[in-house]
Enzyme design. Structure first.
Site, PDB file in Angstrom:
ATOM      1  N   ARG A  85     -20.349 -41.354  16.758  1.00 14.40           N
ATOM      2  CA  ARG A  85     -19.201 -41.803  17.564  1.00 14.40           C
ATOM      3  C   ARG A  85     -18.934 -40.841  18.728  1.00 14.40           C
ATOM      4  NH1 ARG A  85     -13.537 -43.000  14.599  1.00 14.40           N
ATOM      5  NH2 ARG A  85     -13.570 -40.781  14.096  1.00 14.40           N
TER       6      ARG A  85
ATOM      7  N   ARG B  77     -15.522 -35.930  18.506  1.00 12.79           N
ATOM      8  CA  ARG B  77     -14.386 -35.340  17.803  1.00 12.79           C
ATOM      9  C   ARG B  77     -14.865 -34.168  16.958  1.00 12.79           C
ATOM     10  NH1 ARG B  77     -10.694 -39.882  14.880  1.00 12.79           N
ATOM     11  NH2 ARG B  77     -10.857 -38.353  13.205  1.00 12.79           N
TER      12      ARG B  77
ATOM     13  N   ARG C  90     -14.510 -35.935   4.554  1.00  9.40           N
ATOM     14  CA  ARG C  90     -13.469 -36.962   4.790  1.00  9.40           C
ATOM     15  C   ARG C  90     -13.711 -38.183   3.899  1.00  9.40           C
ATOM     16  NH1 ARG C  90     -14.470 -37.528  10.858  1.00  9.40           N
ATOM     17  NH2 ARG C  90     -12.883 -39.152  10.924  1.00  9.40           N
TER      18      ARG C  90
ATOM     19  N   ARG D  64      -2.347 -41.914   2.738  1.00  7.26           N
ATOM     20  CA  ARG D  64      -3.694 -41.505   2.337  1.00  7.26           C
ATOM     21  C   ARG D  64      -3.726 -40.969   0.907  1.00  7.26           C
ATOM     22  NH1 ARG D  64      -5.710 -40.851   8.007  1.00  7.26           N
ATOM     23  NH2 ARG D  64      -7.898 -40.333   7.899  1.00  7.26           N
TER      24      ARG D  64
ATOM     25  N   LYS E 189     -10.250 -48.996  11.962  1.00  5.62           N
ATOM     26  CA  LYS E 189      -8.785 -49.162  11.914  1.00  5.62           C
ATOM     27  C   LYS E 189      -8.150 -48.966  13.290  1.00  5.62           C
ATOM     28  CE  LYS E 189      -7.885 -45.943   8.850  1.00  5.62           C
ATOM     29  NZ  LYS E 189      -9.223 -45.348   8.656  1.00  5.62           N
TER      30      LYS E 189
HETATM   31  P1  AMP Z   1      -7.932 -40.043  11.409  1.00 11.15           P
HETATM   32  O1  AMP Z   1      -7.933 -40.025  12.898  1.00 11.15           O
HETATM   33  O2  AMP Z   1      -7.019 -41.079  10.843  1.00 11.15           O
HETATM   34  O3  AMP Z   1      -9.326 -40.109  10.844  1.00 11.15           O
HETATM   35  O4  AMP Z   1      -7.318 -38.645  10.940  1.00 11.15           O
HETATM   36  C1  AMP Z   1      -7.922 -37.413  11.313  1.00 11.15           C
HETATM   37  C2  AMP Z   1      -7.431 -36.289  10.412  1.00 11.15           C
HETATM   38  O5  AMP Z   1      -6.004 -36.158  10.533  1.00 11.15           O
HETATM   39  C3  AMP Z   1      -7.669 -36.489   8.921  1.00 11.15           C
HETATM   40  O6  AMP Z   1      -8.988 -36.131   8.524  1.00 11.15           O
HETATM   41  C4  AMP Z   1      -6.605 -35.572   8.330  1.00 11.15           C
HETATM   42  O7  AMP Z   1      -6.981 -34.220   8.453  1.00 11.15           O
HETATM   43  C5  AMP Z   1      -5.420 -35.806   9.264  1.00 11.15           C
HETATM   44  N1  AMP Z   1      -4.584 -36.940   8.810  1.00 11.15           N
HETATM   45  C6  AMP Z   1      -4.401 -38.138   9.424  1.00 11.15           C
HETATM   46  N2  AMP Z   1      -3.559 -38.922   8.716  1.00 11.15           N
HETATM   47  C7  AMP Z   1      -3.206 -38.208   7.617  1.00 11.15           C
HETATM   48  C8  AMP Z   1      -2.393 -38.466   6.486  1.00 11.15           C
HETATM   49  N3  AMP Z   1      -1.758 -39.642   6.320  1.00 11.15           N
HETATM   50  N4  AMP Z   1      -2.259 -37.486   5.557  1.00 11.15           N
HETATM   51  C9  AMP Z   1      -2.866 -36.305   5.714  1.00 11.15           C
HETATM   52  N5  AMP Z   1      -3.676 -35.987   6.731  1.00 11.15           N
HETATM   53  C10 AMP Z   1      -3.850 -36.932   7.692  1.00 11.15           C
END
Ligand code: AMP
Length: 215
Positions: free
Chosen positions: A126, A159, A170, A92, A16
């Site tokens: 990654r 990360r 996740r 989400r 994404k």
């Molecule tokens: P991502 O980089 O999109 O994989 O997001 C990393 C982390 O940020 C996720 O595992 C959540 O802990 C938090 N996060 C990102 N977007 C959301 C969301 N829309 N709702 C809740 N937590 C989020």
């Protein structure tokens, strides 16, 4: 006509972020990403929101969702100042999807599909540039010089939530909370499912065509 409103959905590791950057550049829209916004504000004090933890950090390191009130506020503010956008990492869960419906309309809803085994391999291998955010992979997309970003020379890091335990959590959180959101959008006019296991350029070709079709 007003700039396009794109929503990109899919599990962690589906691509994404990479594809959103290309959409932002090609269609001249803003890349609104809750993951990056939260990573840049991991230690903000959210204790006044009556949450289990006082900062986003604890939720993120475990791979759990940060409370809705926090992310809803981030997205609302970002969308208010954006004309066109690609929204990545939100909604989400169903509650966030309902909030988004109240905030804005959507022209294109892209859903990237990738199998779980492939996602685990992608995420645990990654490496991310600490400076510019470009992604690499220890096996599939190695940098020219070990540990150094090809694009900007920055340091490549893993990360904190790309370890195996957080990755599995996740993906479980995605299956339980986010997959039903995608199903809800499936019948919408602008919904397009894209095979995320193709090469990044093939994925991009599908996405570019889908967005062009709606502008
Ligand atoms: P991502 O980089 O999109 O994989 O997001 C990393 C982390 O940020 C996720 O595992 C959540 O802990 C938090 N996060 C990102 N977007 C959301 C969301 N829309 N709702 C809740 N937590 C989020």
């Amino acid at each position: 006509m007003t700039a396009v409103h794109v929503l990109i959905l899919g599990p962690p590791g589906a691509g994404k972020g990479t594809q959103s950057s290309r959409i932002a550049e090609r269609f001249d829209v803003e890349h609104v990403t809750t993951g990056d916004a939260l990573r840049g504000n991991k230690d903000m004090d959210i204790s006044d929101m009556d949450t289990e933890y006082d900062t986003p950090r604890e939720y993120m390191e475990a791979g759990d969702l940060v409370p809705d009130a926090v992310v809803n506020a981030i997205v609302e503010e970002a969308l208010q100042s954006a004309d066109g956008y690609v929204l990545d990492g939100y909604p989400r869960n169903m509650e966030q999807a309902d909030e988004l419906t109240d905030m804005t309309d959507l022209d294109v809803i892209l859903s990237l599909s990738v199998s779980r085994d492939e996602l685990v391999d992608r995420l645990t291998g990654r490496r991310v540039c600490d400076d510019c955010g470009t992604n690499f992979h220890v096996e599939f997309d190695q940098p020219e010089d070990d540990g150094i970003c090809d694009d900007c020379g920055g340091e490549l890091i893993q990360r904190e939530d790309d370890n195996e335990a957080s990755v599995n959590n996740r993906l479980d959180v995605f299956d339980d909370n986010t997959a039903p959101v995608i199903d809800q959008y499936r019948d919408d006019e602008g919904f397009v499912e894209v095979d995320g296991e193709q090469t990044p350029d093939e994925v991009w070709a599908d996405i570019e065509a889908a967005v062009e079709n709606r502008t």
